[in-house]
Design a protein around this motif. Structure first.
Motif, short mmCIF file in Angstrom:
data_model
loop_
_atom_site.label_atom_id
_atom_site.label_comp_id
_atom_site.label_asym_id
_atom_site.label_seq_id
_atom_site.Cartn_x
_atom_site.Cartn_y
_atom_site.Cartn_z
N ASN A 237 -18.08 46.04 81.90
CA ASN A 237 -19.05 46.31 80.83
C ASN A 237 -18.41 45.90 79.51
OD1 ASN A 237 -21.33 47.10 79.48
ND2 ASN A 237 -20.93 49.30 79.66
N ARG A 238 -18.53 44.64 79.18
CA ARG A 238 -17.79 44.09 78.04
C ARG A 238 -18.71 43.22 77.18
NH1 ARG A 238 -17.55 40.61 82.01
NH2 ARG A 238 -17.65 38.39 81.51
N LEU A 239 -18.26 43.01 75.96
CA LEU A 239 -18.85 42.03 75.06
C LEU A 239 -17.73 41.15 74.55
CD1 LEU A 239 -21.27 44.30 72.97
CD2 LEU A 239 -21.92 42.66 74.74
N GLU A 240 -18.00 39.87 74.34
CA GLU A 240 -17.03 38.96 73.74
C GLU A 240 -17.37 38.80 72.27
OE1 GLU A 240 -16.49 35.37 75.96
OE2 GLU A 240 -16.71 36.37 77.89
N LEU A 241 -16.37 38.87 71.42
CA LEU A 241 -16.57 38.80 69.97
C LEU A 241 -15.54 37.86 69.37
CD1 LEU A 241 -18.25 40.11 67.63
CD2 LEU A 241 -16.33 41.68 67.34
N ASN A 242 -15.99 36.92 68.56
CA ASN A 242 -15.10 35.91 67.98
C ASN A 242 -15.17 35.95 66.45
OD1 ASN A 242 -14.71 35.07 70.64
ND2 ASN A 242 -16.27 33.48 70.48
N VAL A 243 -14.03 35.67 65.84
CA VAL A 243 -13.93 35.57 64.38
C VAL A 243 -13.04 34.38 64.06
CG1 VAL A 243 -13.28 36.71 62.22
CG2 VAL A 243 -14.08 38.09 64.14
N ALA A 244 -13.44 33.54 63.13
CA ALA A 244 -12.60 32.43 62.68
C ALA A 244 -11.86 32.85 61.41
CB ALA A 244 -13.43 31.18 62.43
N VAL A 245 -10.68 32.27 61.21
CA VAL A 245 -9.90 32.52 60.00
C VAL A 245 -9.49 31.18 59.42
CG1 VAL A 245 -7.82 33.54 59.02
CG2 VAL A 245 -9.05 34.74 60.83
N LEU A 318 1.33 35.02 63.32
CA LEU A 318 1.74 33.80 63.99
C LEU A 318 2.13 32.70 63.00
CD1 LEU A 318 0.48 35.29 66.41
CD2 LEU A 318 -0.49 33.10 67.15
N GLY A 319 1.86 32.90 61.72
CA GLY A 319 2.16 31.88 60.72
C GLY A 319 1.20 30.70 60.79
N CYS A 320 -0.07 30.99 61.09
CA CYS A 320 -1.06 29.91 61.27
C CYS A 320 -1.44 29.27 59.95
CB CYS A 320 -2.31 30.45 61.95
SG CYS A 320 -2.06 31.02 63.64
N GLU A 321 -1.95 28.05 60.05
CA GLU A 321 -2.50 27.31 58.91
C GLU A 321 -3.78 26.64 59.38
OE1 GLU A 321 -2.17 26.88 55.79
OE2 GLU A 321 -0.34 28.03 55.42
N GLY A 322 -4.50 26.06 58.44
CA GLY A 322 -5.74 25.37 58.81
C GLY A 322 -6.81 26.37 59.17
N ILE A 323 -7.34 26.24 60.37
CA ILE A 323 -8.40 27.14 60.83
C ILE A 323 -8.10 27.54 62.27
CG2 ILE A 323 -9.86 25.21 61.56
CD1 ILE A 323 -12.29 26.85 60.77
N SER A 324 -8.32 28.79 62.57
CA SER A 324 -8.14 29.31 63.93
C SER A 324 -9.30 30.23 64.26
CB SER A 324 -6.82 30.08 64.07
OG SER A 324 -5.69 29.25 63.88
N ARG A 325 -9.65 30.29 65.55
CA ARG A 325 -10.66 31.24 66.00
C ARG A 325 -9.99 32.28 66.88
NH1 ARG A 325 -13.56 28.70 69.69
NH2 ARG A 325 -13.00 30.15 71.35
N ILE A 326 -10.20 33.54 66.55
CA ILE A 326 -9.57 34.63 67.28
C ILE A 326 -10.65 35.29 68.14
CG2 ILE A 326 -8.46 36.88 67.08
CD1 ILE A 326 -8.03 34.20 64.40
N ASP A 327 -10.37 35.42 69.45
CA ASP A 327 -11.34 35.93 70.41
C ASP A 327 -10.96 37.34 70.85
OD1 ASP A 327 -12.37 33.41 70.16
OD2 ASP A 327 -11.76 32.72 72.15
N PHE A 328 -11.95 38.23 70.82
CA PHE A 328 -11.76 39.62 71.21
C PHE A 328 -12.68 39.96 72.38
CE2 PHE A 328 -10.84 39.40 66.67
CZ PHE A 328 -9.65 40.08 66.56
N LEU A 329 -12.33 41.04 73.09
CA LEU A 329 -13.21 41.66 74.07
C LEU A 329 -13.50 43.09 73.62
CD1 LEU A 329 -11.70 40.58 77.52
CD2 LEU A 329 -13.62 39.56 76.29
N ILE A 330 -14.74 43.51 73.79
CA ILE A 330 -15.11 44.89 73.52
C ILE A 330 -15.34 45.58 74.86
CG2 ILE A 330 -16.80 46.43 72.43
CD1 ILE A 330 -17.48 44.14 70.52
N ASP A 331 -14.53 46.59 75.14
CA ASP A 331 -14.74 47.42 76.32
C ASP A 331 -15.79 48.45 75.93
OD1 ASP A 331 -14.64 49.33 78.35
OD2 ASP A 331 -12.52 48.96 78.76
#
Length: 396
Positions: A237-245, A318-331
């Motif tokens: 019973n999950r939802l996937e949630l994404n956010v870009a940075v 992580l010391g990221c640059e540019g653009i990254s998308r971070i993916d989460f799961l919601i229990d």
């Protein structure tokens, strides 16, 4: 009006995700503002050779065996630090005058997966002193390795999806692994579980295992493509949630998105790129062709804000640059938000996340910001002192 800057868009590559990279690369080529930039396609074939030419602007050129090499020019990065040129191959160094080739103001790597997204091409560009968009060598390599990323995210205080890791070498050193691994997995997570490669994207090689024999088959499948397999609990019973940075002066989080997927399985390659019979691969739509809900109303403001805060935390850790998308799961049953993985450039090309309030950035506007940031970072790196002080000189 100042001269247009030449931006070399690199795509293709040796990865299993070669075709996805071509789609993303063409998307970026056509999105760059021609009034400000001179976009230059640089296609890297399955053998690692670099090509440029007008034929590489069109999707049709990559079907039925790929581009016609006779209508393209093979190129290489010029030797020497800071020259930032693409030279024709074969190249004979000139002894007089300026070197031949194309001066490149900034490179934009759109290479999904291994040999591109994992720090390899970034290291090559660093050695040349080139400006390039996206994460550096370390952040690219860490972001590609899902296990190491989880370790760093947890260290930064972000809740993560738990995992067990299994290396390919166990096939040789432990003949009893088909009995021992399922027992460990069942004791830790129960059934079912998700089996995935540690160093691949685009959902390649991902399976769901509900029994020991399915787990063994899933791990063996992973080992056809990668040296390490991850096993994670399957949250029913999950939802996937994404956010870009976006890494600008300060990391900036986008709106959230909720991909529309099936509860019976994780988001698959087909759902990402071929949803509802629309073949995004080949149409230059990429992930833009998938179904999603932006800032879903059913998410509480506090959970949305937490996802954005966790996303920028992971990006910075992580010391990221540019653009990254971070993916989460919601229990949903536990009401928990868990970090799953990060997609650095180009797996992060979620431009639609910036088209809504409060940003309202178009693809073209965001790309210009990222290119400007890349050129600023090159200037900062070149300003670092590289000459050893007297007390470190041995051959003076």
């Amino acid at each position: 009006m100042s001269a247009r800057r030449t931006i070399a868009v690199m795509f293709g590559g040796r990865s299993l995700e070669h075709d996805v990279s071509v789609v993303s690369g063409l998307q970026i080529l056509h999105a760059l503002d021609p009034a400000r930039f001179n976009p230059l396609p640089v296609y890297i074939d399955h053998g690692g050779r670099w090509w440029t030419g007008d034929e590489l602007w069109h999707t049709e050129s990559f079907k039925r065996g790929g581009p016609d090499r006779s209508r393209a020019t093979e190129v290489m990065l010029s030797p020497g630090f800071g020259t930032s040129r693409l030279l024709p191959v074969p190249h004979v160094p000139l002894t007089l005058g300026e070197p031949a080739g194309i001066v490149v103001d900034a490179f934009l790597p759109v290479l999904h997966g291994t040999f591109g997204e994992d720090g390899c091409i970034q290291g090559h560009l660093e050695l040349g002193g080139c400006a390039y968009v996206g994460c550096g060598v370390l952040a690219s390599a860490v972001g590609m390795n899902k296990r190491v990323t989880k370790v760093m995210a947890a260290q930064a205080g972000v809740p993560i999806v738990p995992w067990l890791a299994f290396e390919r070498s166990m096939l040789e050193r432990n003949p009893a692994w088909p009995r021992e691994v399922p027992a460990r997995v069942a004791d830790r997570f129960g059934w079912p579980v998700i089996v995935k490669p540690c160093n691949l994207g685009s959902s390649a090689g991902v399976t769901v295992a509900g029994a020991p024999e399915e787990l063994e088959a899933g791990i063996l499948r992973v080992f056809e493509y990668d040296l390490e397999a991850l096993v994670e609990p399957f949250i029913k019973n999950r939802l996937e949630l994404n956010v870009a940075v976006a890494g600008l002066e300060e990391p900036v989080a986008s709106v959230t998105e909720l991909p529309v997927t099936l509860q019976a399985s994780p988001l698959s390659f087909s759902e990402k790129y071929k949803r509802q019979g629309r073949k995004s691969v080949g149409s230059s739509d990429g992930m833009a062709g998938a179904l999603r809900v932006l800032d879903p109303a059913e998410l509480s403001p506090s959970l949305r804000a937490r996802a954005q805060r966790y996303a920028t935390t992971v990006f910075s850790a992580l010391g990221c640059e540019g653009i990254s998308r971070i993916d989460f799961l919601i229990d949903v049953d536990r009401n928990e938000l868990l970090f799953n993985e990060i997609n650095t450039l180009p797996g992060s090309l979620a431009f639609y996340l910036w088209s809504a309030a409060p940003h309202y950035w178009t693809v073209t506007e965001l790309l210009e910001r990222l290119v400007n940031r890349a050129e600023h970072l090159r200037a900062v790196r070149r300003g670092l002192e590289r000459r050893p002080p007297p007390d470190l000189q041995l051959l003076a």
